[in-house]
Structure formats: structure tokens, C-alpha cells
Design a protein around this motif. Sequence first.
Motif, short mmCIF file in Angstrom:
data_model
loop_
_atom_site.label_atom_id
_atom_site.label_comp_id
_atom_site.label_asym_id
_atom_site.label_seq_id
_atom_site.Cartn_x
_atom_site.Cartn_y
_atom_site.Cartn_z
N ALA A 1 9.24 17.63 15.63
CA ALA A 1 8.89 16.21 15.81
C ALA A 1 10.08 15.43 16.37
O ALA A 1 9.91 14.56 17.23
CB ALA A 1 8.46 15.61 14.47
N ALA A 2 11.28 15.74 15.90
CA ALA A 2 12.47 15.00 16.33
C ALA A 2 12.74 15.22 17.81
O ALA A 2 13.02 14.27 18.55
CB ALA A 2 13.68 15.41 15.50
N ILE A 3 12.67 16.47 18.24
CA ILE A 3 12.97 16.76 19.65
C ILE A 3 11.92 16.14 20.56
O ILE A 3 12.24 15.52 21.58
CB ILE A 3 13.09 18.29 19.87
N SER A 4 10.63 16.28 20.18
CA SER A 4 9.59 15.69 21.03
C SER A 4 9.71 14.17 21.04
O SER A 4 9.52 13.52 22.08
CB SER A 4 8.19 16.13 20.59
N PHE A 5 10.04 13.58 19.89
CA PHE A 5 10.19 12.12 19.84
C PHE A 5 11.37 11.66 20.69
O PHE A 5 11.26 10.68 21.45
CB PHE A 5 10.38 11.65 18.39
N ALA A 6 12.48 12.36 20.56
CA ALA A 6 13.67 11.96 21.33
C ALA A 6 13.38 12.04 22.83
O ALA A 6 13.73 11.13 23.60
CB ALA A 6 14.85 12.87 20.98
N PHE A 7 12.67 13.08 23.23
CA PHE A 7 12.31 13.25 24.63
C PHE A 7 11.42 12.10 25.09
O PHE A 7 11.66 11.46 26.12
CB PHE A 7 11.58 14.60 24.77
N MET A 8 10.39 11.80 24.30
CA MET A 8 9.44 10.75 24.67
C MET A 8 10.13 9.38 24.70
O MET A 8 9.88 8.56 25.59
CB MET A 8 8.30 10.72 23.65
N THR A 9 11.01 9.17 23.74
CA THR A 9 11.66 7.86 23.63
C THR A 9 12.55 7.57 24.83
O THR A 9 12.56 6.46 25.35
CB THR A 9 12.50 7.81 22.33
N ALA B 1 15.88 3.76 17.96
CA ALA B 1 15.10 4.85 17.36
C ALA B 1 15.66 6.20 17.81
O ALA B 1 15.80 7.13 17.00
CB ALA B 1 13.64 4.72 17.77
N PHE B 2 16.01 6.30 19.08
CA PHE B 2 16.56 7.55 19.60
C PHE B 2 17.88 7.90 18.89
O PHE B 2 18.08 9.04 18.46
CB PHE B 2 16.80 7.44 21.11
N SER B 3 18.77 6.92 18.76
CA SER B 3 20.08 7.23 18.17
C SER B 3 19.93 7.66 16.71
O SER B 3 20.66 8.54 16.23
CB SER B 3 21.05 6.05 18.31
#
Lengths: 79, 576
Positions: free
Chosen positions: B140-148, B377-379
Motif C-alpha cells: 500500500a505504501a509503495i503504490s500510494f507514494a507512486f500515485m501521490t 502525505a508522501f513524506s
Amino acid sequence: MHEEHGISIWFFIGSLLTIYGLIIVIASLPALFSAINQPHVVLADLHAGLWWGAILLLLGIFYVITYWPAKKDQPHSES
Amino acid sequence: MIQLCSCVPAVLLASSSIISLGWADVLIIVIYFAMVLGIGYYLSRFTKTGDDFFLAGRKMTMWIAGLAFISANLGSLELMGWAASAYQYGILAAHWYWIGAIPAMLFLAIVMMPFYYISRTHSVPGYLKLRFGESSRMLAAISFAFMTILMSGVNMFSMALVMKVIIGWDINFSIWVSSITVLIYVALGGLLSAMFNEVVQFVLIWAGALLIPIIGLVEVGGWKGMIARIHENFPHGDYTHLWSTLGHFRDNPMGINWVGIVFGLGFIISFGYWTTDFLVVQRVLSAKDLRSAKMSPIIGAAFKMLVPFIVILPGLIGLAVMPGLVGQDQAAASGAASYNEILPLMMARYLGPGLLGLGITALIAGFMSGMAGNITAFSTVWTYDIYKPIHLALTGKEVDDKHYVSMGRWATIVGIFVSIGTAYLVEHAASIMDYVQALFSFFIAPLYGTVILGMLWKRATPAGGFWGLLAGTLSSIGMWAWVRLDPRALSIIAGSPDAKAMAEDMYRALWSWLICVAVTVIVSLATRPKPEAELVGLVRGCTEIPSEGHLPLVKRPIFWAGVVFAAFIVLQIIFW
């Protein structure tokens, strides 16, 4: 905003609205005397700048006075 | 086109623009930049610990958290994109503000917030770690960071495009000035600074944008006059009904039916975004207590219901007073004006000296709040959910809080620069809105399936959570690729040959959510569940939710959620 952060966020907002209101009112005054000032604006005769600027100015002054930083005992927390 | 203004340095200006700026407009924009930087500098002294930097010290009142919650979402796509969509699709675009937001925000407040808050998680992936384990968190973290980061790039590019169209600013100049400003105030004050600026930006957005629909309605003779003009301009399309044209895909300009709107948008994309996208949830997690955390999304929902007045209504007024605007591709080929520029065109039409500066400042504020939301959110997710576990695994030892604050600041800097790179990539994308909708359905819909099962179903296991999330995400990407390779696949995914692009997004989200839930359930039933003792504070039925029975009715979140929901229902009936 909680007390720990000193100046309330609403004071910042009030200051900004006061300054903006003043600028917009001043900038809109020439249009009262000459429509040439706003050739591209539809319904320029409504003089929206004047009354919208005045509303922002009054709102801003209200917030600045209410949340003036010196009033440390003013409850800034809304909850 | 109007001549360029001598008040702005000529080197910053491109060859053409819709309008010119006067001294008052430039002054208002400059003061805005000074104010947001000043707030960032002032608040930097209060940002010492990780909780301060990443969660604003968990001390925010319900109003600050609620307004920041809604403001972080009022980015460039909200203001520009949905005004354009209102011109393209009519009042159907309001679904993204009403059924596509209100029920989900109230659900977050009443049902999900207690678990997020009581678990003391610092992020949504952090909740997944507690509930399902490290693998689900990392996915979830990697996909979120990518999307963000992609979202942040979209924000930047949209802002730069608007500045170019309206006032002729060079795209590179806009991207770099806005990015560096956001970088400074976020790096200085973290989430605290971002949230305070979001509240300021929220006020400015309303102050700058509200006048457009007011004057517009005066010009068209009120609501009824506007409807009459739209029918006169577009006799063969229905742009003014919210629900009555959704019986079949071909009955409305969006090419979608009520199933797609209610289930795809209303129950999947909307719930996914508003309840699991850390960009918005992070603001609520900063609330000072559980009641404030529950009230924040309710306050946000109340204001969200009103946003169509400054976003959708200008698009509808545009249909009445500016018929003939075309899509981006057609505009590029023919030189005609595009409906993607409807909001700046309306600003140019109605706003005079000073007001124009305020309107442009409202747009810049929207862009910057969205960008700051993505970056904070990304950081946080990068620092706590990606860097920290990897660092721990490699070194085997914990480091102090200051180390993570420092990493958060570096993540902010790097995140901004990656976003800038993304903005230049987006410059070559055919359609910004389609791009973002596709991203939502890739990651958000399956994530919502995993989180909601984790919160409400004790039997969901770590293996079920991980494989469900992975299957949902991969199936979403697979369906998207399938339609790109063979456009006829859309009729299979949406169940109708009349379905259009927007229907594809809704149905892809719906299917990916269903696949995620099905895989989670099947794998969970085949694997060993966690002991109930490990689910305390994370799952309904294992967690004691503090009672609000002692509070007077007007202080109970459930009461205000009911009020907002009733208003939502009334709006659906009025605009049926």
C-alpha cells in the motif's frame, strides 16, 4: 487553533482579508467614474469590486479584532 | 486576447494570454506568496518532533482539521477540471461532490475514524501494518507514494497551464515558483504549516471564486434563465438533470448509467478516496481528540456540498453564455477556445481589477494546497512506511525521532523535485482527468476493499489482506491495459456498448474492488486468523469505542452527520 501556537490562524486570515479588501476597493474606485477602465468585464456597472472588496474588508477587520494576538485569554479553540 | 501588462516582468510572460494583470492583481498575488511563506516560517518553531512534523502534533481543533481536510482536496483538478467537466457533461459532474463524497465522508467520520484514531496509527499503510502485517503495508505504501507523486505532478502542470492561459506566465516559471514556495513552507513547518496554509487557502478560494457564479447568475437571469439558455443552446442534450437521465448510458452526455454512479463512484471510488487516501485522512488524524477527529470529516462534508456552487455552476453558466467551446484536441487543431479553460474564461468575463488578482490567487491557492497535501502525505508514508522498516531491517536498530524528522524534510525536498519531473511528463498526456481517474481505480478501490474488511471483519487474515490487495490492484491495471489494447473490451467491463470513458473508470473500480474483496475472503477462510487479542483497537467487535451518550445532542458527531446527510438527500431531490 490551540493556544500553544500563539497567533491564531484566524488572525492571519483576517489580516489577509483586510489587506485584500482595501486593495480591491481602491482598485475599483476608478471604474465608478469611467467604464473604460474595465472594457472586458461583463456587467461592470454592478461595481462588484467595490461591494465585494468592502465585504472582505469588514470581515477581515472583524477577524483581526476578534483574534488579535494580545488577547491571550481569548478562546481560540472551537471544540 | 488582451495586451500583456507592463507590471509583470516581460521575461516571465509568454506571447499571449486571456487577460492582463493590473497593479492591484499583481500586489494581491505577491502578498499571498509572502503570507504563506511567513506562516511557514512562523510555525517552523513549533515543529520539533516527528508527531509535530508528520501529524501537526495531533493537536488540531475540529475546524482546522475539517477545513484542511477539504482544502487538501480542493486542488487544481477540483477547480479547473470539474468546471470543465460541468461544461462537458452538465450537472452530472456534481455527482463527484455529492454522492461521490458526502456518504463516504460521513462513513469515515462515524464508522472508520474510531479505528484509525484509537490505533494511534500515523498513516493508512501504518494501519495495514497493524492489521495485516508488513507485506500489506509495504504494498500500500509503495503504490500510494507512486500515485501521490504523480498527482502532485498533475497539480503542478495544471497550475502552470492555467497561469499560461490566463496571464501568459511561462509554464516553467509557474512550475518552479509554486514548487519552491510549497517546498519552503512544508519543509519548515511540516503538516502544521501545510494545514494552516490550507485553511488560509480555503478562505481565499471562496473569496476569489464565489463572485463568478453570483455575477453569472445575474447575467443569465437566475437559475431558470440559465436552464432556458442551456436548452436553447443545446436542444438535443440534457445537461441539467442529476438523476433522471441515468436510466441508460445513451441518455446522458457522460455515457454512464445509475449503476456506475451509485456503485462505481458512490460506493467504491468515493469511499476509497475519502476513507483510505492518506492525503485527506492525514488531516483528520491530526485532530486533538476522537470527537474532533469524527467531527472533522462532517465539517468537511458540509463544505464539500457547497463547492459545486463555485465549481460546477460556473461550468453550467458557461454552457449558457459561451456555447461553442470544444475539447482540447479539437481546440488544438482548430485554434478555438477549449472548455478546459472555462473557469479562467469566466474570470476574465466577470472580474475587474483586484478581483481578477483575487480569483487567480484562489486558483494558485487551490493548486498549492493540493500540492502541499500530496507532498506532506508522501513524506510521511515514505519516512514511516517505507524508509523506517527498511532501515530497521538493514541496521537492526531504532534511531531517534530527530532522524525521522530530518528524513521527512529530505523526503519533502526529493518529493517536490520528482513531482516537477512528473509535471513535465504529464505535459504530454492526452487527458489529465482520465489519467487521474485511472490512477484512482488502480490503487484506491482495492485499498478500500482491504481496509474496510480489515476494520469490520475479524476473520480477515494477513495473507487474505495482502493477496486481496494485490489481486485487486493487478486486475485494475489489467482491465485498463485491456481497454487500451482493444477498445471493444469497454463494452464487456461496463456491460454496454454505449459506455464511454467515464463509465470505464467507474466499472473498473467496481470490479477491482469486488475482486479484492473476493480474494481476501477466500484466502482468509483458507488461512489462520489472528488471535482476537491482537485485534484490539483495530477491528469492530474487538474494540471498545468511547461512548458519546453523556454529550448533549448538538455535540454528538452522529447528530451532525444526520443533518448533513439530510441536506445531501434534499439536494438530490431538488436537482433530480
